[in-house]
Scaffold this active site. Structure first.
Site, PDB file in Angstrom:
ATOM      1  N   ASN A  17       0.837  -1.211   0.000  1.00 21.59           N
ATOM      2  CA  ASN A  17       0.000   0.000   0.000  1.00 21.59           C
ATOM      3  C   ASN A  17       0.866   1.254   0.000  1.00 21.59           C
ATOM      4  OD1 ASN A  17      -3.091  -0.410   0.258  1.00 21.59           O
ATOM      5  ND2 ASN A  17      -2.172  -2.060   1.445  1.00 21.59           N
ATOM      6  N   LYS A  65       5.196   2.365  26.162  1.00 24.82           N
ATOM      7  CA  LYS A  65       4.518   2.722  24.907  1.00 24.82           C
ATOM      8  C   LYS A  65       4.525   4.243  24.725  1.00 24.82           C
ATOM      9  CE  LYS A  65       0.419   1.815  22.236  1.00 24.82           C
ATOM     10  NZ  LYS A  65      -0.036   0.636  21.560  1.00 24.82           N
ATOM     11  N   MET A  90       1.090  -2.822  12.398  1.00 23.36           N
ATOM     12  CA  MET A  90       0.487  -3.874  13.227  1.00 23.36           C
ATOM     13  C   MET A  90       0.525  -3.558  14.723  1.00 23.36           C
ATOM     14  SD  MET A  90      -0.624  -5.814  10.913  1.00 23.36           S
ATOM     15  CE  MET A  90      -1.065  -7.345  11.700  1.00 23.36           C
ATOM     16  N   ASN A 107      -6.438   4.777   8.587  1.00 26.09           N
ATOM     17  CA  ASN A 107      -6.002   3.390   8.387  1.00 26.09           C
ATOM     18  C   ASN A 107      -6.773   2.759   7.231  1.00 26.09           C
ATOM     19  OD1 ASN A 107      -4.701   0.879   9.050  1.00 26.09           O
ATOM     20  ND2 ASN A 107      -6.573   0.226  10.093  1.00 26.09           N
ATOM     21  N   HIS A 109      -8.179  -1.057   5.993  1.00 24.61           N
ATOM     22  CA  HIS A 109      -8.426  -2.392   6.556  1.00 24.61           C
ATOM     23  C   HIS A 109      -9.114  -3.264   5.495  1.00 24.61           C
ATOM     24  CE1 HIS A 109      -9.090  -5.319   9.712  1.00 24.61           C
ATOM     25  NE2 HIS A 109     -10.290  -5.509   9.213  1.00 24.61           N
TER      26      HIS A 109
END
Ligand code: GRF
Length: 192
Positions: A17, A65, A90, A107, A109
């Site tokens: 992509n 994180k 991911m 995003n 999907h």
């Protein structure tokens, strides 16, 4: 002279992509950064081919994180990034990134959300025996593939389809849809 909008693509894997976005001749923004959380990912080679700067964000190098996403934000700000396009990234985007780029993280999907969120969406749809599936482009929120839907394309599942053939048709569709939606978002045709 009006500055062109700068954007980043986030990827973890193959980067087809990302490649399709880069190959779009009339893209309404400049993709100037690839953020990749997998040091060996094929997407990195593709970025080199296109001369796009790569930031390898290895989660293992950060204690939390928050620290991981702060390091990414530092790179995004340095590169004056306005839009973030996830393309096979991911990881769940955390609060830190979401707050810095509110309404600017998108995003793609490979299913007709809200059906079949999460991993292996194509396999999930195939195993469920649905007659139609498709591709969704959506804004990213706190959930997994739950954010507001921007655009969808439907693909028929044929009786003769294997997972591989379905996968190929979905990817071909993704490669057309994502650059088109990016242009619409940046040119203001869609509200963020
Ligand atoms: C795509 O199917 C995309 O919809 C999903 O992850 C896949 C990435 O493929 N989020 P690629 O790395 O762009 O080839």
């Amino acid at each position: 002279m009006i500055e062109r909008v700068k954007s980043a693509v986030f990827a973890s894997g193959t980067g087809s992509n990302f490649e399709a976005i880069m190959n779009q001749k009339e893209l309404a923004c400049d993709v100037v950064l690839l953020v990749c959380d997998q040091p060996g990912a094929k997407a990195i080679e593709k970025a080199h081919k296109f001369g796009v700067k790569v930031f390898v964000a290895d989660r293992e190098h950060y204690n939390s994180k928050i620290a991981f996403e702060e390091a990414i934000i530092t790179e995004l700000k340095l590169a004056q990034i306005e839009w973030v396009f996830l393309a096979g990234y991911m990881r769940i985007v955390g609060e830190t990134l979401l707050e810095s780029y509110q309404g600017k993280i998108v995003n793609i999907h490979p299913s007709l959300l809200p059906e079949f969120p999460g991993i292996d969406a194509i396999g999930q749809a195939y195993d469920a025996g649905v007659k139609v599936t498709g591709v969704t482009v959506h804004f990213v929120d706190r959930g997994i593939d739950t954010g507001p839907i921007i655009a969808q394309e439907v693909i028929e599942v044929l009786a003769t389809d294997t997972i591989d053939s379905l996968h190929r048709r979905i990817q071909t569709m993704e490669h057309k849809l994502y650059p088109r939606v990016i242009n619409e978002l940046i040119n203001g045709g869609l509200i963020s």
